[in-house]
Design an enzyme around this catalytic site. Structure first.
Site, PDB file in Angstrom:
ATOM      1  N   ASP A  17       0.847  -1.185   0.018  1.00  0.00           N
ATOM      2  CA  ASP A  17       0.016   0.020   0.067  1.00  0.00           C
ATOM      3  C   ASP A  17       1.033   1.355   0.016  1.00  0.00           C
ATOM      4  O   ASP A  17       0.579   2.272  -0.660  1.00  0.00           O
ATOM      5  CB  ASP A  17      -0.913  -0.257   1.299  1.00  0.00           C
ATOM      6  N   TYR A  23       2.090   1.922  -3.406  1.00  0.00           N
ATOM      7  CA  TYR A  23       1.114   2.526  -4.213  1.00  0.00           C
ATOM      8  C   TYR A  23       0.789   3.985  -3.752  1.00  0.00           C
ATOM      9  O   TYR A  23       0.714   4.771  -4.958  1.00  0.00           O
ATOM     10  CB  TYR A  23      -0.242   1.697  -4.086  1.00  0.00           C
ATOM     11  N   ASP A  24       0.609   4.143  -2.633  1.00  0.00           N
ATOM     12  CA  ASP A  24       0.722   5.516  -2.081  1.00  0.00           C
ATOM     13  C   ASP A  24       1.529   6.512  -2.865  1.00  0.00           C
ATOM     14  O   ASP A  24       1.255   7.491  -3.290  1.00  0.00           O
ATOM     15  CB  ASP A  24       0.481   5.615  -0.652  1.00  0.00           C
ATOM     16  N   GLU A  27      -9.340 -16.137 -41.724  1.00  0.00           N
ATOM     17  CA  GLU A  27      -9.982 -16.482 -40.146  1.00  0.00           C
ATOM     18  C   GLU A  27     -11.501 -16.265 -39.967  1.00  0.00           C
ATOM     19  O   GLU A  27     -12.087 -15.984 -40.991  1.00  0.00           O
ATOM     20  CB  GLU A  27      -9.429 -15.204 -39.620  1.00  0.00           C
ATOM     21  N   LYS A  58     -14.533 -14.547 -38.648  1.00  0.00           N
ATOM     22  CA  LYS A  58     -15.147 -13.084 -38.489  1.00  0.00           C
ATOM     23  C   LYS A  58     -16.033 -13.436 -37.295  1.00  0.00           C
ATOM     24  O   LYS A  58     -17.128 -13.801 -37.348  1.00  0.00           O
ATOM     25  CB  LYS A  58     -15.740 -12.733 -39.382  1.00  0.00           C
ATOM     26  N   ASP A 105     -18.740 -12.407 -34.342  1.00  0.00           N
ATOM     27  CA  ASP A 105     -19.598 -11.324 -34.184  1.00  0.00           C
ATOM     28  C   ASP A 105     -19.679 -10.592 -32.874  1.00  0.00           C
ATOM     29  O   ASP A 105     -20.381 -11.322 -32.091  1.00  0.00           O
ATOM     30  CB  ASP A 105     -20.908 -12.045 -34.689  1.00  0.00           C
ATOM     31  N   ARG A 131     -13.948   0.926 -30.959  1.00  0.00           N
ATOM     32  CA  ARG A 131     -13.494   1.321 -32.070  1.00  0.00           C
ATOM     33  C   ARG A 131     -13.889   2.781 -32.053  1.00  0.00           C
ATOM     34  O   ARG A 131     -13.223   3.701 -32.820  1.00  0.00           O
ATOM     35  CB  ARG A 131     -13.962   0.477 -32.956  1.00  0.00           C
ATOM     36  N   TYR A 187      -6.833 -10.775 -33.061  1.00  0.00           N
ATOM     37  CA  TYR A 187      -6.214 -11.093 -34.288  1.00  0.00           C
ATOM     38  C   TYR A 187      -5.597 -10.053 -34.793  1.00  0.00           C
ATOM     39  O   TYR A 187      -5.112 -10.318 -36.430  1.00  0.00           O
ATOM     40  CB  TYR A 187      -7.571 -11.472 -35.232  1.00  0.00           C
ATOM     41  N   LYS A 227     -19.322 -12.264 -46.006  1.00  0.00           N
ATOM     42  CA  LYS A 227     -20.357 -12.317 -45.149  1.00  0.00           C
ATOM     43  C   LYS A 227     -21.232 -13.580 -45.392  1.00  0.00           C
ATOM     44  O   LYS A 227     -21.680 -13.772 -46.433  1.00  0.00           O
ATOM     45  CB  LYS A 227     -21.179 -11.000 -45.198  1.00  0.00           C
ATOM     46  N   CYS A 262     -56.690 -18.626 -18.344  1.00  0.00           N
ATOM     47  CA  CYS A 262     -55.394 -19.570 -18.272  1.00  0.00           C
ATOM     48  C   CYS A 262     -55.606 -20.721 -19.135  1.00  0.00           C
ATOM     49  O   CYS A 262     -56.671 -21.508 -18.754  1.00  0.00           O
ATOM     50  CB  CYS A 262     -54.828 -19.677 -16.951  1.00  0.00           C
ATOM     51  N   CYS A 319     -55.301 -23.748 -16.119  1.00  0.00           N
ATOM     52  CA  CYS A 319     -56.309 -23.696 -15.050  1.00  0.00           C
ATOM     53  C   CYS A 319     -57.594 -22.907 -15.245  1.00  0.00           C
ATOM     54  O   CYS A 319     -58.337 -23.013 -14.257  1.00  0.00           O
ATOM     55  CB  CYS A 319     -55.415 -23.248 -13.849  1.00  0.00           C
ATOM     56  N   CYS A 377     -51.145 -15.164 -15.843  1.00  0.00           N
ATOM     57  CA  CYS A 377     -52.617 -15.980 -15.086  1.00  0.00           C
ATOM     58  C   CYS A 377     -52.495 -15.774 -13.461  1.00  0.00           C
ATOM     59  O   CYS A 377     -51.295 -15.729 -12.931  1.00  0.00           O
ATOM     60  CB  CYS A 377     -52.139 -17.610 -15.166  1.00  0.00           C
ATOM     61  N   CYS A 415     -52.628 -22.890  -9.714  1.00  0.00           N
ATOM     62  CA  CYS A 415     -52.425 -23.043 -11.178  1.00  0.00           C
ATOM     63  C   CYS A 415     -51.413 -24.214 -11.420  1.00  0.00           C
ATOM     64  O   CYS A 415     -50.217 -24.125 -11.090  1.00  0.00           O
ATOM     65  CB  CYS A 415     -51.811 -21.864 -11.943  1.00  0.00           C
TER      66      CYS A 415
HETATM   67  S1  IVH Z   1      -9.577  -7.692 -39.344  1.00  0.00           S
HETATM   68  C1  IVH Z   1      -7.564  -3.964 -40.908  1.00  0.00           C
HETATM   69  N1  IVH Z   1     -10.351  -9.922 -38.407  1.00  0.00           N
HETATM   70  O1  IVH Z   1     -15.158  -7.564 -38.231  1.00  0.00           O
HETATM   71  C2  IVH Z   1      -8.106  -5.103 -39.993  1.00  0.00           C
HETATM   72  N2  IVH Z   1     -11.729  -8.124 -38.250  1.00  0.00           N
HETATM   73  O2  IVH Z   1     -16.606  -5.896 -40.921  1.00  0.00           O
HETATM   74  C3  IVH Z   1      -9.648  -5.319 -39.961  1.00  0.00           C
HETATM   75  N3  IVH Z   1     -13.802  -8.869 -37.078  1.00  0.00           N
HETATM   76  O3  IVH Z   1     -14.499  -4.282 -37.626  1.00  0.00           O
HETATM   77  C4  IVH Z   1     -10.221  -6.092 -39.078  1.00  0.00           C
HETATM   78  N4  IVH Z   1     -13.322 -11.100 -36.589  1.00  0.00           N
HETATM   79  O4  IVH Z   1     -14.606  -5.782 -35.523  1.00  0.00           O
HETATM   80  C5  IVH Z   1     -10.628  -8.891 -38.743  1.00  0.00           C
HETATM   81  N5  IVH Z   1     -10.502 -12.228 -37.664  1.00  0.00           N
HETATM   82  C6  IVH Z   1     -11.082 -11.053 -37.623  1.00  0.00           C
HETATM   83  C7  IVH Z   1     -12.435 -10.343 -37.146  1.00  0.00           C
HETATM   84  C8  IVH Z   1     -12.573  -8.982 -37.519  1.00  0.00           C
HETATM   85  C9  IVH Z   1     -14.071 -10.186 -36.296  1.00  0.00           C
HETATM   86  C10 IVH Z   1     -14.523  -7.736 -36.978  1.00  0.00           C
HETATM   87  C11 IVH Z   1     -13.885  -6.516 -36.656  1.00  0.00           C
HETATM   88  C12 IVH Z   1     -14.194  -5.465 -37.877  1.00  0.00           C
HETATM   89  C13 IVH Z   1     -15.276  -5.959 -38.559  1.00  0.00           C
HETATM   90  C14 IVH Z   1     -15.421  -5.751 -40.117  1.00  0.00           C
END
Ligand code: IVH
Length: 671
Positions: free
Chosen positions: A37, A40-41, A116, A118, A120, A139, A225, A312, A406, A409, A424, A430
């Site tokens: 501590d 930290y202080d 890779e 993507k 979501d 972002r 990534y 996509k 309901c 019942c 209900c 019930c």
């Molecule tokens: S690369 C310049 N890699 O997808 C690099 N993006 O539609 C740009 N995302 O905004 C991103 N998995 O949030 C990259 N393996 C992956 C990803 C990925 C998900 C998302 C990311 C980006 C969006 C683009």
């Protein structure tokens, strides 16, 4: 003052700020401090001194300011040194071929790609200095993001310290695992809260919580990534992924090096079919030029790199017809509508039911029995109806109306004002509600009675052997053994398991009672506070709302539950059967979470008046003092704190924000 001097001071301030933030996190979030501590202080005092001497250079996101409660006002902006780009989309094989050709011509020959998944979720940028996690940002608009360090720090996969002392900026995706999403929704349902729509929204909402404690409970996940900058750059994207892994980051493991359209297309078809098997949602794939030198030379357009593209997936929807809309009655009487469908294949499985959620959604979609509808998986096991194909609507359909009685019942059904739910009102009279409450009572997180599943409950009800949860405790093995599919062994086991559940702590019993809005967490708070069922049952609304975390809605629901004579009778019977009505000491590690603390409150708090805060401190075993002295162990600072905060800093007394105070009250600093 000369420019070099300014730079030196600001650099030192930044260094101190980051060190303080790091140690705050270790101390408050992880309960694993690395320094004393006093050490930290010293950091805090040095930064304070610099801020006093050079107020004009004070960092906008100084941890000293945010500890004083300002972080509550919103998120601090973070300006990126290089823009955070998004990706352009490819929609089909032709567009993919064109992209590959373009890259091959730039490479003057074969071009390798890193393919890779993507993820979501939500993009985050993570900053590390000499191997230490110092900051995370969303972002934002790509140029300025929001500082979400405290929230990201709650993610268990996030390495706080890398395996090497490197300074780097990386990008990744925060997401909510599907399994976690389902568990969260089950918990919310048990507590009578509305369900979260889908994992992505749930993750986004969790990351933008002002109270990191809420984020922590959601248990978000992370994949990283991209290396955005590093002291030692790598040449290839696949090496970047390997390096990130080696440093201790979570990296999605299904990436693959590909060359040529066929190999990329094989990756597309593989994941289009297998993506449902993953524990996270993916909305597509990303193809990146593997050679990062070449990528750098190609550069970016305004918003997206020229060397990478997203593929996509088309949203997975299927068209089918609704045979009928059925209503099920839940534990608290809520009528939940479900569409029974002509079976159809969707995302690799046969689907015959889809959720319609509630009356508002049925009305908004104008869904009717007999309609053709699109169904989609939304992170749930049971899919949902997305929209009606009106062009196919058969003649003579009628809008769906909720019944006045309901379906189980025949009791009165009423719509709760301000809610989308029809309910209900027959409560424990019930059978559907009795059934659900028995299943809930025996469930793992409640009384944990193994063997008391749906089938057994149905059997016991059909035989008239139980009418409410208390009847479980007078079941006899001989009587059970005579039931169909029940032998003497199973019967003995069930009776033993039921008997063992008598010893469950109060928190579980409270949860098991199935009071609306009382989930596991709230049950623990109530048990910890009231310590005995009798005290909880007798608590007034005011006494309930005085408990941190208990708002009007929960208090009202708890009151109503204990006022209901039928519930009181069940409780008396449970007591008579010898169920434990208190919380054993070991189950409440923080029975007096503030024992030994001498606290001073300053400024305006948002959850309490000054008096309420002081009462809460005393209840939690702490002592309240009106002025800051060396005896003070911490100052709780709300909005617009006064001179007491100054004084605390002079004396090196720790300052707690309101969020920190709430955590301490709950005794969950290290959890
Ligand atoms: S690369 C310049 N890699 O997808 C690099 N993006 O539609 C740009 N995302 O905004 C991103 N998995 O949030 C990259 N393996 C992956 C990803 C990925 C998900 C998302 C990311 C980006 C969006 C683009």
């Amino acid at each position: 003052m000369a420019e070099p001097e300014r730079e030196a001071v600001v650099a030192r301030m930044r260094h101190l700020a980051e060190a303080i933030r790091y140690h705050n996190h270790l101390y408050y979030d992880l309960d694993q401090p690395e320094i004393t501590d006093a050490e930290y202080d010293q950091l805090v005092q040095e930064l304070e001194r610099l801020e006093r001497l050079y107020p004009e250079w004070k960092l906008p996101d100084s941890p000293l300011t945010s500890v004083g409660g300002q972080a509550q006002e919103g998120f601090v902006p973070v300006r990126f040194a290089q823009p955070v780009l998004s990706l352009m989309n490819l929609h089909d094989r032709d567009e993919l071929e064109e992209f590959v050709r373009r890259m091959e011509s730039e490479a003057n020959g074969a071009a390798a790609f890193c393919a890779e998944l993507k993820i979501d979720g939500l993009s985050v940028i993570l900053f590390y200095e000499q191997g230490r996690f110092v900051r995370a940002a969303t972002r934002g608009d790509g140029l300025v993001g929001e500082d979400v360090t405290a929230n990201v720090a709650t993610i268990s996969e996030l390495p706080l310290r890398l395996r090497e002392p490197v300074t780097m900026e990386v990008r990744g995706e925060v997401y909510l695992a599907r399994s976690r999403f389902r568990a969260l929704n089950a918990e919310r349902e048990a507590a009578g809260l509305p369900r979260l729509a889908n994992p992505r929204n749930a993750a986004a909402g969790s990351l933008r919580q002002l109270d990191p404690e809420i984020t922590r409970e959601r248990r978000l996940s992370l994949f990283v990534y991209e290396i955005r900058s590093a002291s030692e750059p790598v040449r290839f994207q696949h090496q970047a992924l390997q390096r990130l892994s080696a440093l201790g980051f979570p990296v999605e493991p299904h990436w693959q090096r590909c060359q040529g359209v066929d190999s990329l297309w094989a990756y597309v078809t593989r994941w289009q079919n297998q993506r449902e098997e993953l524990d996270f949602e993916t909305d597509g794939l990303v193809f990146k030029l593997d050679d990062l030198d070449l990528a750098r030379r190609l550069g970016n357009t305004q918003k997206a790199p020229r060397w990478a593209m997203a593929f996509k997936f088309p949203p997975e929807e299927a068209l089918t017809q609704i045979r009928r809309i059925v209503l099920s009655v839940g534990r608290t009487g809520t009528l939940t509508p479900t569409a029974e469908l002509e079976p159809v294949r969707l995302a690799g499985t046969q689907v015959s039911r889809a959720s319609l959620h509630n009356a508002d959604i049925i009305a908004a979609l104008d869904v009717r029995e007999g309609d053709f509808v699109y169904v989609r998986k939304a992170g749930e096991i049971i899919p949902e109806v997305v929209r009606v194909e009106f062009s196919l609507r058969p003649e003579g359909t009628r809008p769906f109306v909720f019944p006045e009685r309901c379906p189980v019942c025949g009791g009165e059904v009423r719509r709760v004002p301000g809610e989308a739910a029809y309910r209900c009102l027959n409560g424990m009279a019930c059978p559907a509600q009795i059934r659900e409450s028995l299943i809930h009572f025996g469930s793992r997180a409640a009384m944990d009675i193994e063997g008391l599943g749906e089938k057994t409950v149905d059997l016991l009800l059909a035989q008239g052997m139980v009418h409410d949860v208390s009847d479980l405790y007078q079941l006899k093995a001989e009587a059970l053994a005579a039931l169909p599919r029940f032998g003497p062994v199973l019967a003995q086991k069930l009776v033993a398991n039921i008997a063992a559940s008598k010893e469950r702590p109060l928190s579980r019993l409270i949860f098991a009672l199935g009071i609306r809005f009382v989930g596991e967490k709230v049950a623990q708070v109530l048990a910890r506070h009231f310590q005995h069922m009798d005290r909880l049952a007798a608590a007034s609304r005011e006494e309930l709302t005085a408990v941190p975390e208990i708002g009007d809605k929960i208090a009202e629901s708890v009151r109503q539950f204990f006022e209901e004579p039928r519930n009181r009778a069940v409780l008396e019977k449970l007591k008579g059967y010898g169920l434990r009505m208190d919380e054993p000491a070991e189950a409440v590690p923080a029975a007096a979470p503030l024992a030994g603390q001498v606290l001073v409150v300053t400024g305006t708090l948002s959850h309490f008046s000054r008096r309420e805060a002081e009462e809460a401190i005393v209840r939690a075993g702490g002592e309240v003092s009106s002025s800051v002295s060396r005896r003070t162990t911490a100052v709780v600072a709300g909005e617009k704190p006064g001179s007491k905060l100054e004084r605390a800093r002079e004396l090196g007394v720790p300052v707690w924000s309101e969020a920190e105070f709430l955590r301490r009250l709950r005794g969950t600093t290290g959890a």
